[in-house]
Motif scaffolding. Sequence first.
Motif: not given
Lengths: 538, 538
Positions: B113, B381, B421
Amino acid sequence: MNDLLHSPTRRQLLSMIGKTAGATAMYQAMTTLGFASESSFKQEIDLKGAPAGASIVILGAGLSGLTAAYELRKAGYKITVLEYQNRGGGRSWTLNSGDKYTELGGEEVTCDFEKGNYFNGGPWRLPVHHYAVFHYCKKFNVALQPFIQTNDRAYLHRTNHFNGAPQRLGEVQSDIRGYVSELLSKAVNKGSLDDTVTKEDKEKLLEGLKGWGVLDNSYRYVKSHETSKHRGYSVYPGGGLMPDAKPSTPIPMKKLLDSGMWSDLYANYTVYVHQPAMFQPVGGMGKIGDAFTRECRDMIKFNAKVTKIKQDETGVTVDYIDSTNSESNNSEGSVKSVRADWCICTIPLSVLTQIDINVSEPMKQAMAAVPYDSSYKVGLEFKRRFWEEDEWIYGGITYTDLPITQISYPSQDLFTQGSGVLLGAYGFGETSYKFNSLTPKERIKAALEYGKRIHPQYPKEFRSGTSVAWHRIPWSLGCYGIWSESSREQYYDTLCSIDHRIVLAGEHCSHIPAWQEGAILSGMDAAKRLHQKAKKLG
Amino acid sequence: MNDLLHSPTRRQLLSMIGKTAGATAMYQAMTTLGFASESSFKQEIDLKGAPAGASIVILGAGLSGLTAAYELRKAGYKITVLEYQNRGGGRSWTLNSGDKYTELGGEEVTCDFEKGNYFNGGPWRLPVHHYAVFHYCKKFNVALQPFIQTNDRAYLHRTNHFNGAPQRLGEVQSDIRGYVSELLSKAVNKGSLDDTVTKEDKEKLLEGLKGWGVLDNSYRYVKSHETSKHRGYSVYPGGGLMPDAKPSTPIPMKKLLDSGMWSDLYANYTVYVHQPAMFQPVGGMGKIGDAFTRECRDMIKFNAKVTKIKQDETGVTVDYIDSTNSESNNSEGSVKSVRADWCICTIPLSVLTQIDINVSEPMKQAMAAVPYDSSYKVGLEFKRRFWEEDEWIYGGITYTDLPITQISYPSQDLFTQGSGVLLGAYGFGETSYKFNSLTPKERIKAALEYGKRIHPQYPKEFRSGTSVAWHRIPWSLGCYGIWSESSREQYYDTLCSIDHRIVLAGEHCSHIPAWQEGAILSGMDAAKRLHQKAKKLG
C-alpha cells in the motif's frame, strides 16, 4: 454462489467469475444509485463569461452570500460583500475560548472555556446527503470527522416516567422492535391477516419477525440471553471464571407506551437528516464559515450595517453605516454607499423587513410571510468527561422532555483526560421563548439544574458555560425561516425570483431551512440565475 | 415542565427548579445504570504482594498474555514472556505499507500500500461495551476514533434479487419498519388483538406505529414526502428555484421478504456488539498490540517457539527454540528453556494441542474440545475513494451474499483526496475454507471479481491488495475458538481452571470469543486467580 470457489476446479472457476455476467447491467443500475439522481447538488457550478465590467453587491457574508460571491467572481464579476459583523460565516459559527459577543438587550455573553474546547452556537452536524457542504469543505480544505448522532448508550428521559430515571436508547429500541414483532406474529399466527398476506409471505414474515424482534420459539419477546445480545446484558459476558453473564429485563410494553419515548425514535433518529453517518468539521462548525471567509476575504467589507437598498433602471445602490472605526473615534460610524449592477441580498428576513428596500409588492409580501423560529443552545464545560468515565457514553444525544430538550456528548477528543463540553440544552419552539427570556447567566443555571436530573455529576464537575439565544442575536433576530405548506405554496417562488435587479438567497430561500446545505444551494442557485439574466441583458 | 421558566416569576421559579426534587433518588437510579453492574470489567485490578522471588513464565505476547504480564509484574513477580513471532500483539495486528509475512504453505503475503494506508488482518472495531480494551487504551495512550459500523448509505446486496442491484441499508430499514407497522395497525384496527392489547394501549400503539412506520392517515406505508423524509428522496429538496424534490418509491414488501435482506438487519446491526457507537484506534488496530508490547518489552523474548511445557511439584519448565539469529547463521535456532514457579499459557488451542504438555486428562480433553474457526480478510487499495466520490458512502459496511460477505468503507481520512483501502472481503465458516484454499494473489483476484458487481469502479481504480487467511497463519492456525452451548457446559470451567501450576488464558478462555475484550478479561482473570493461588502457597 458458495460453490464457485470450490478447490478442485478453482482455476477454471476463477476464470468463470472473471466474466461476472451482469456487470454491465449492474453499472446501469449503479448510475441510478449515483448522486446525480439523488441530490440537488449535481456538480460544481462553473459560471463563465460575465458581461464586461458587470458588478454585483452581495449583502451578508454568510454561507449563501459567500457561495455566490466565490462563484460569481470566478465568472468575472466585480463583487462587493457587505457584512454587518466583524467576521464572516454568519450562523456557521463556533465560540472558542476567549470569545464574547453582545446580545440584544446589551448583555455580554462570554466563552471562558479551556483552550481547545469549543461550542457551536448554530449548526453543529452534517447529514450525509449534504453534498454541497461536502463539496466546499473539500475545496476549501475543511477537515471533517464523524459526528455521532446515534449512540445506543445515550438516554431517553421522561420526567414523569420510570421515576425520572433515564433509559438507554438501545434498550428502548430493542424492546419496541420486540413487542411490535411479538404482536404482529400473534396476529399472523392467528390468521388475522390471511386476507392481506399470502401463505408464502406469511412464513417469511414470521421468520423475519422472529429474528428482528428476537422472539423465542413461541414468538414471545422475553428476558433471555438472546434478547440481551440485542438490548444489552445486566452483567456482560466476561473472561475466564468471572461471574456469569446475566440477561437484562425488557421494559414492560405498557410502561414503554405510556412513557411516549417511542416518538423520540422517529422524531430524532430515523429521519434521513439524522441517519448515520453524520459528520462535523474538526475544530467546530465555524471552520466552514472561516474557510469561506478566507477564500472571499478581499471582497468583504466588514462592520457594514445596511440601511437602504434602492434599485433603479441601471443598478442598485446600497447605503450602509461603516462602523469599522466607530469604537476608536467614539462615533456612530460613517454613512457610505455601494453601487452595483445587481444585488444578491442574504440578510435574514427578520432583519430585512426592517430595512428600506424598493422591491415589488408581491416580493414585500413574501418577505413578510416567513416568521423566524428561535432556538437556544447552552454549552456546558465540565472538569472531566464524566459521561464517558462513569456512564460509558461516547458521543450521541440524550433526549428529554425537560426544557433543555437534549444533551449532546462530544464526538471529538473521545477517551481523553480532562475537561469536555456538553451541549447542555438545545430546543426550539415554545421552550426557546422561555429560555430566551433568561439572562445568559440564568440560562446556564437553568441548563445545569435541569441536566443534573439526568447527570447528577453536574454540580460537582461544572466549570464554565456559554449560550446562544437566537432571538437575541442582533444580526439575525431568530434562527431560521419557518415555512408552512401553505406559505410555501403562496410565497416561496416569489421570494426566490429575481426582482428586477435584486435576488434573495439564504437558508430561508431553500427547501432545507436551518441547514447550511440550504444556504449554499440557495447561493448557488441565485448566482446561476442572476448570471443568466445579467448575460442576457448584456 | 414548560411553565417553569415562564418569565413573570422566573427568579422565583429558578429557585424552585434548583431544588430538583428527586435528584437523590435519581442518583441511586443512576448507579444501577453505571458500569459496575454492566461489565465484567469493574476497575483496574491492583494486584499486590507476590511471594518473594516468585516467577511466572507466560506463553504468547498477545493481549491476554501481556495483560497478565503487565499486571503480575506490578504485583512483584519475575515475568518472562515467550513469543513465537518477532513482534508482540498477536492477532491485534495491522499490516502497514511494506509489511510482509509468510503463510502456511510458504507463500509470502505482501502489503504494498501507499504510505499511511493500512489493513487490519484481525480485529478492526471496538464495541462500546468493551471497557477493558478502553481501560488499557487510555492507560497506554492509544488514541481512539469513531468506527462507523452503521451507515444507512451503505448497501445490502443479494445476487439473485433486484437484478443484482444493491439496495441502500436506510431504505430497507425504513421499508421494513413501514410494512411491519402497516400490518400490525391493520390487525389492531380490525380488533384481532383485542384479547391482548387494552383499549388504552391500543391508541398509544397505533400512534406509535403511525409515527415509527411513517404511515398515512389510512395507516398505509406509501410513496410520499413523509416516507421520503425517512427512507430518502428520489430527488432531494434543494435551494432557490432548483427542481422540486421527488419522493422515492418504497421497495414492494414481497420483494423485500423474498430477498432475505431483513436478516442482515438483525445479524449485523441490532446486536449489541455492533450497536453505535463503535471505535477504532487511530492508525489501525495494531496500535493496541504495539502499545501492550511497548509497555512489556523488557519481559518478552521474541522468536521463541515453544516445544514442551512440563510442570512438576515445584515449578514449570518450558523448552523453546530461539530462532533470533537463525536466519543470519542459517540454523534451525538453538534449543533453550525457561523455568518458573507458574505458567500462563495463551497459545491458541489449535497450536497448543500439538505441543508436548503435561496437564491433567480433563484439561487435555477440554483443550481438544474447542475447534478453531477460520476467517479471511482481503484489503483492497484503490487509487481514489470512489465509494465517497461517486456514491457518497462515508464509512459503514455493505453486506452481500457473495463469498466476500462484506465490504467495509474506511472510517478514517474521510473526504480526503487520493487512495484509500477497503476491506474487500471478510467472511468465516464455510466460505472461509474456500477463500483460504486460494493463493494470496488469487484471493485478491476473487475479491475484486466479486466486489465489482457491487462497485463497478473496482477494475479501473484498483491499485494493490493484501490478505490474511487465518487457517494459514502459522502461529494461530485459525482465527478463534468455537464454542457451542454443550461444549461450554462440559469443558469451559475445566479449560479455565488452574491445572496445578499452569493456567490457560486468551479469547478461547472467555465468553467473548474472537474479541480482544475476551482476551484481556481472560488475562486479567487468570492473573488474579494465579496470584491468589501463589500467595496461598506462599
